[in-house]
Design an enzyme around this catalytic site. Structure first.
Site, PDB file in Angstrom:
ATOM      1  N   GLU A 110       0.855  -1.186   0.000  1.00 53.88           N
ATOM      2  CA  GLU A 110       0.000   0.000   0.000  1.00 53.88           C
ATOM      3  C   GLU A 110       0.887   1.230   0.000  1.00 53.88           C
ATOM      4  O   GLU A 110       2.037   1.175   0.412  1.00 53.88           O
ATOM      5  CB  GLU A 110      -0.856   0.036   1.282  1.00 53.88           C
ATOM      6  CG  GLU A 110      -1.867  -1.062   1.380  1.00 53.88           C
ATOM      7  CD  GLU A 110      -2.434  -1.169   2.798  1.00 53.88           C
ATOM      8  OE1 GLU A 110      -2.692  -0.107   3.401  1.00 53.88           O
ATOM      9  OE2 GLU A 110      -2.596  -2.300   3.278  1.00 53.88           O
ATOM     10  N   LYS A 112       2.160   4.705   1.463  1.00 47.76           N
ATOM     11  CA  LYS A 112       2.222   5.284   2.799  1.00 47.76           C
ATOM     12  C   LYS A 112       1.852   6.756   2.684  1.00 47.76           C
ATOM     13  O   LYS A 112       2.631   7.573   2.201  1.00 47.76           O
ATOM     14  CB  LYS A 112       3.631   5.128   3.370  1.00 47.76           C
ATOM     15  CG  LYS A 112       3.753   5.518   4.823  1.00 47.76           C
ATOM     16  CD  LYS A 112       5.091   5.042   5.391  1.00 47.76           C
ATOM     17  CE  LYS A 112       5.172   5.263   6.882  1.00 47.76           C
ATOM     18  NZ  LYS A 112       5.205   6.678   7.260  1.00 47.76           N
ATOM     19  N   ASP A 114       1.178  10.471   3.663  1.00 48.53           N
ATOM     20  CA  ASP A 114       1.898  11.316   4.604  1.00 48.53           C
ATOM     21  C   ASP A 114       0.983  12.386   5.177  1.00 48.53           C
ATOM     22  O   ASP A 114       0.791  13.444   4.591  1.00 48.53           O
ATOM     23  CB  ASP A 114       3.088  11.963   3.889  1.00 48.53           C
ATOM     24  CG  ASP A 114       4.142  12.406   4.873  1.00 48.53           C
ATOM     25  OD1 ASP A 114       4.042  12.044   6.058  1.00 48.53           O
ATOM     26  OD2 ASP A 114       5.067  13.119   4.453  1.00 48.53           O
ATOM     27  N   TYR A 221      -6.840   2.396   5.988  1.00 46.40           N
ATOM     28  CA  TYR A 221      -5.994   1.269   5.617  1.00 46.40           C
ATOM     29  C   TYR A 221      -6.035   0.075   6.572  1.00 46.40           C
ATOM     30  O   TYR A 221      -5.361  -0.912   6.343  1.00 46.40           O
ATOM     31  CB  TYR A 221      -4.540   1.720   5.434  1.00 46.40           C
ATOM     32  CG  TYR A 221      -3.985   2.463   6.631  1.00 46.40           C
ATOM     33  CD1 TYR A 221      -3.643   1.781   7.789  1.00 46.40           C
ATOM     34  CD2 TYR A 221      -3.811   3.829   6.592  1.00 46.40           C
ATOM     35  CE1 TYR A 221      -3.148   2.451   8.886  1.00 46.40           C
ATOM     36  CE2 TYR A 221      -3.312   4.512   7.691  1.00 46.40           C
ATOM     37  CZ  TYR A 221      -2.993   3.818   8.828  1.00 46.40           C
ATOM     38  OH  TYR A 221      -2.508   4.482   9.920  1.00 46.40           O
ATOM     39  N   CYS A 402      16.692  45.035  13.198  1.00 51.64           N
ATOM     40  CA  CYS A 402      16.330  44.885  11.792  1.00 51.64           C
ATOM     41  C   CYS A 402      17.560  45.088  10.899  1.00 51.64           C
ATOM     42  O   CYS A 402      18.260  46.093  11.040  1.00 51.64           O
ATOM     43  CB  CYS A 402      15.239  45.889  11.423  1.00 51.64           C
ATOM     44  SG  CYS A 402      14.783  45.796   9.695  1.00 51.64           S
ATOM     45  N   CYS A 405      16.760  48.546   8.878  1.00 55.11           N
ATOM     46  CA  CYS A 405      16.548  49.870   9.467  1.00 55.11           C
ATOM     47  C   CYS A 405      17.042  49.944  10.907  1.00 55.11           C
ATOM     48  O   CYS A 405      16.902  50.970  11.562  1.00 55.11           O
ATOM     49  CB  CYS A 405      15.076  50.257   9.392  1.00 55.11           C
ATOM     50  SG  CYS A 405      14.054  49.339  10.556  1.00 55.11           S
ATOM     51  N   CYS A 426      10.743  51.352   7.391  1.00 56.82           N
ATOM     52  CA  CYS A 426      11.642  50.245   7.058  1.00 56.82           C
ATOM     53  C   CYS A 426      11.515  49.939   5.564  1.00 56.82           C
ATOM     54  O   CYS A 426      10.441  49.561   5.086  1.00 56.82           O
ATOM     55  CB  CYS A 426      11.245  49.051   7.923  1.00 56.82           C
ATOM     56  SG  CYS A 426      12.249  47.592   7.678  1.00 56.82           S
TER      57      CYS A 426
HETATM   58  P1  AMP Z   1       5.810   6.222  11.248  1.00 58.09           P
HETATM   59  O1  AMP Z   1       5.023   7.442  11.660  1.00 58.09           O
HETATM   60  O2  AMP Z   1       6.926   6.529  10.324  1.00 58.09           O
HETATM   61  O3  AMP Z   1       6.138   5.324  12.392  1.00 58.09           O
HETATM   62  O4  AMP Z   1       4.816   5.397  10.312  1.00 58.09           O
HETATM   63  C1  AMP Z   1       3.657   4.844  10.813  1.00 58.09           C
HETATM   64  C2  AMP Z   1       2.503   5.621  10.324  1.00 58.09           C
HETATM   65  O5  AMP Z   1       2.333   5.506   8.921  1.00 58.09           O
HETATM   66  C3  AMP Z   1       1.213   5.090  10.856  1.00 58.09           C
HETATM   67  O6  AMP Z   1       0.928   5.636  12.111  1.00 58.09           O
HETATM   68  C4  AMP Z   1       0.219   5.540   9.849  1.00 58.09           C
HETATM   69  O7  AMP Z   1      -0.394   6.728  10.279  1.00 58.09           O
HETATM   70  C5  AMP Z   1       1.019   5.872   8.610  1.00 58.09           C
HETATM   71  N1  AMP Z   1       0.524   5.205   7.393  1.00 58.09           N
HETATM   72  C6  AMP Z   1       0.301   5.829   6.222  1.00 58.09           C
HETATM   73  N2  AMP Z   1      -0.159   5.001   5.291  1.00 58.09           N
HETATM   74  C7  AMP Z   1      -0.275   3.777   5.869  1.00 58.09           C
HETATM   75  C8  AMP Z   1      -0.716   2.501   5.401  1.00 58.09           C
HETATM   76  N3  AMP Z   1      -1.114   2.325   4.142  1.00 58.09           N
HETATM   77  N4  AMP Z   1      -0.699   1.497   6.275  1.00 58.09           N
HETATM   78  C9  AMP Z   1      -0.276   1.673   7.561  1.00 58.09           C
HETATM   79  N5  AMP Z   1       0.159   2.853   8.047  1.00 58.09           N
HETATM   80  C10 AMP Z   1       0.168   3.896   7.221  1.00 58.09           C
HETATM   81 ZN    ZN Z   2      13.123  47.344   9.708  1.00 62.38          ZN
END
Ligand code: AMP
Ligand code: ZN
Length: 664
Positions: A110, A112, A114, A221, A402, A405, A426
């Site tokens: 899957e 990941k 962010d 997920y 600053c 100025c 400024c």
């Molecule tokens: P980390 O924060 O680096 O420890 O990574 C773990 C975090 O990845 C988990 O807490 C999830 O929030 C996130 N995450 C994002 N996508 C996924 C996914 N497909 N499966 C599991 N965790 C995921």
């Molecule tokens: Zn200034």
């Protein structure tokens, strides 16, 4: 049908529309019709509090204010993931787990996502609680905020286990993130740094109505609970989809680590086309029985492994730190680097954001530093290579005055940035404000650019945007690179700006927090600068969508005598400080609640005029076609992809003539 049933029907109908639009990306109703039904529901609910439902679609707009978030212990711990960075890491992992389980192992791959992780608890198909990860054992309850995210189902569909938790990631797609930042820049605020921090910050906002405005999404997920009736991770994803959750369809089954690697290689490039940020791939043992046998270490499941995409990283030398002053006086420290190639571009500078960041990195001039370019556009300094720190190195002392100025810098409680309070003296603040005044979205002065503004200020010819109207050819000619023709153009451009409509003048003034949209709202409501000047803070807050921050800032602007003088000067020069009589007469509500997309080239009116007509008559102009669009005004040479999208969403195409007929 009795009232109770009627309300319930209305709720499930709206629920279905939300699902179609936000989960499936496939709307079957116009935004306008949706709003009518929603309004009807809200009215009925108000009349019949006895039929209250905490998960009604009417509660999506938010409005709950949470001062302190409750701490909630997770029924099932939220683990983090072990990280891997190479094929060898993944092979080592496979060797380890193969010793612990019998039989072949299949893997799900899957993406990941962010963002910020979230755990949702459902009981009898209805959302009970949403809790952040926190330390993994316990997190903050942010249910009111999560309910405003339209892709989170409040009520599930089909078959569902009586009680379970589902985990996912709250992300802020790039499009919404960029839009939020454009607005922030317009009102003189620092842009947000990246979608992830903005998403996780959004979850902790106290006012859920604020969260509702942010285009957050929730991608799921993992289902956790007892007796779920599923045997594999793939089934679990499918089950989540059937219950109505948004589960991206990139997930794939792999029969070996080599197949996992194919998935990784594919997405390492392809992820740049996704609408949201991803920072790796999560590989999971597919069979839940095998997962159970493998269990957990102290911090992460043994049955899963995150593979982090490599952000491109180089190391280079920090030559110096310089400090920039923005138009609002905010100070930004900038790292000047020994030029270095990174991801196809030469990097010379990187933002250091503020004094806290400098302290956190413990970065010093002369240091060798690591620079990365991840999903973000601007490269950033990740860390200092302490092994290479020169012996005579000195800690960085943040400036106290600053750089432009020499005024003593200030820092407001709760603000990360220092700022120079010398508003009127400024130079970069003066230049920045005039540059904003002449910019395209503001007065759009032709023949005058940002660099010339700086020159004019340096030459002492202007100290304020009202001075632009006093410039003469004789003053301009001696300036560097200024020919007779360009001087004339400049003067003509300034002259022409006297015709610019009041709402844009109001935006051009550069009042903090008054962006394009707010300026339009204020102009529409008050109709003149005098009326705005007279308005009290309380009155301002009562205008639709004007918050306390904006109101305070508007009042503060007019409290300054210097600003009031400037306005008087603008008035004497003939700049539009009220809505024109013509415009007042031409405004109607004929197009109220209608959203238009304008595309192509037109015969009778120009594109700009067309947009103005729409807004003057109460309609809204949007740049992209969605299910919310009421009409597309299609001119010649409208793009085929737009046409296709309009057909797919069933949005009506009208000609210029048909549009003009709408207005009679
Ligand atoms: P980390 O924060 O680096 O420890 O990574 C773990 C975090 O990845 C988990 O807490 C999830 O929030 C996130 N995450 C994002 N996508 C996924 C996914 N497909 N499966 C599991 N965790 C995921
Ligand atoms: Zn200034």
């Amino acid at each position: 049908m009795n009232t109770k049933e009627y309300i319930q029907n209305l709720r499930s109908e709206l629920r279905e529309h939300n699902y179609n639009y936000y989960v499936l990306d496939n709307a079957t109703i116009s935004d306008y019709d949706f709003d009518i039904k929603l309004k009807e529901l809200q009215e009925l609910e108000e009349k019949h509090p006895e039929f209250h439902d905490a998960n009604s679609p009417s509660l999506r707009v938010g409005g709950t204010v949470t001062k302190n978030f409750n701490t909630v212990v997770h029924a099932h711990r939220m683990y983090s993931l072990d990280n891997s960075y190479s094929l060898e890491d993944l092979q080592d992992w496979e060797t380890r787990i193969k010793k612990m389980v019998d039989g072949e192992i299949q893997y799900t791959c899957e993406l990941k996502y962010d963002g910020a992780s979230i755990s949702l608890t459902y009981e009898n198909g209805s959302l009970q609680r949403a809790v952040t990860r926190g330390d993994g054992m316990q997190g903050d309850e942010v249910t009111a905020n999560i309910k405003t995210i339209k892709s989170v189902p409040l009520q599930l569909k089909g078959d569902y286990p009586p009680i379970f938790d589902i985990r996912g990631e709250i992300v802020l797609p790039f499009e919404g993130f960029n839009k939020m930042n454009e607005e922030r820049i317009d009102i003189g605020e620092e842009p947000y740094r990246n979608p992830r921090n903005t998403a996780s910050g959004s979850l902790k906002l106290q006012d859920s109505a604020e969260v509702a405005k942010r285009p957050l999404e929730c991608l799921l997920y993992n289902i956790t609970g007892e007796n779920l009736g599923i045997a594999t991770q793939m089934e679990s994803l499918e089950k989540a989809r059937q219950m109505g959750f948004k589960v991206p369809d990139a997930a794939k089954l792999a029969n070996s680590i080599n197949e996992v690697l194919e998935f990784i290689n594919y997405w390492d490039k392809e992820r740049h086309n996704l609408p949201y940020e991803t920072d790796g791939v999560v590989v999971k043992v597919n069979d839940l029985q095998q997962q159970e046998e493998l269990g957990y270490t102290a911090k992460a499941p043994r049955w899963a492994m995150a593979y982090k995409f490599k952000a491109e990283r180089v190391s280079t030398r920090l030559n110096s730190i310089s400090y920039q002053v923005g138009r609002t006086g905010a100070i930004t420290p900038v790292a000047n680097l020994e030029p270095v190639e990174l991801a196809g571009t030469t990097v010379k500078r990187a933002s250091l954001h503020n004094s806290d960041q400098i302290e956190k990195l413990d970065i010093r001039v002369g240091d060798e530093v690591f620079v990365e370019k991840g999903g973000e556009i601007i490269p950033k300094i990740i860390a200092v290579d302490f092994t290479k720190r020169p012996e005579n190195s000195q800690p960085t002392l943040y400036i106290t005055h600053c750089p432009e100025c020499n005024t003593l810098l200030e820092r407001d409680a709760g603000e990360a940035k220092h700022f120079c309070p010398n508003y009127n003296g400024c130079t970069p603040q003066i230049v920045g404000r005039i540059q904003h005044y002449i910019s395209r979205k503001a007065m759009d002065i032709e023949g005058l650019g940002g660099e010339t503004v700086a020159l004019l200020v340096q030459a002492g010819l202007i100290t304020n945007y009202s001075d632009l109207y006093t410039l003469t050819k004789e003053q301009l000619m001696p300036l560097e690179r200024m020919a007779e023709k360009s001087a004339e153009n400049l003067i003509n451009g300034v002259e022409a700006s006297k015709q610019i409509a009041f709402e844009r003048v109001l935006f051009a003034l550069g009042i903090r927090y008054v962006g394009e949209t707010v300026a339009k709202k204020l102009a529409k409501h008050y109709k003149s600068i005098d009326a705005i000047e007279k308005a009290t803070q309380e009155e301002l807050v009562n205008v639709d969508e004007i918050g306390i921050k904006i109101a305070e800032s508007v009042v503060a602007f007019f409290t300054s005598e210097e600003n009031r003088n400037t306005i008087d000067k603008l008035r004497n020069f003939g700049v539009q400080l009220e809505v024109s009589a013509e415009k007042l007469a031409s405004q109607t509500n004929l197009l109220e609640n209608k959203i238009f997309v304008v595309s192509g080239v037109f015969q009778v009116v120009s594109r700009t005029e067309l947009k103005k007509l729409i807004e003057d008559n109460g309609g809204k102009v949007s740049s992209s076609i969605s299910a919310k669009t009421s009409y597309i005004v299609a001119g010649d040479k409208m793009g085929p992809s737009k046409k296709e999208k309009a057909e797919k969403l069933g949005v009506a195409l009208i000609t210029e003539q048909e549009f003009l007929q709408m207005l009679g």
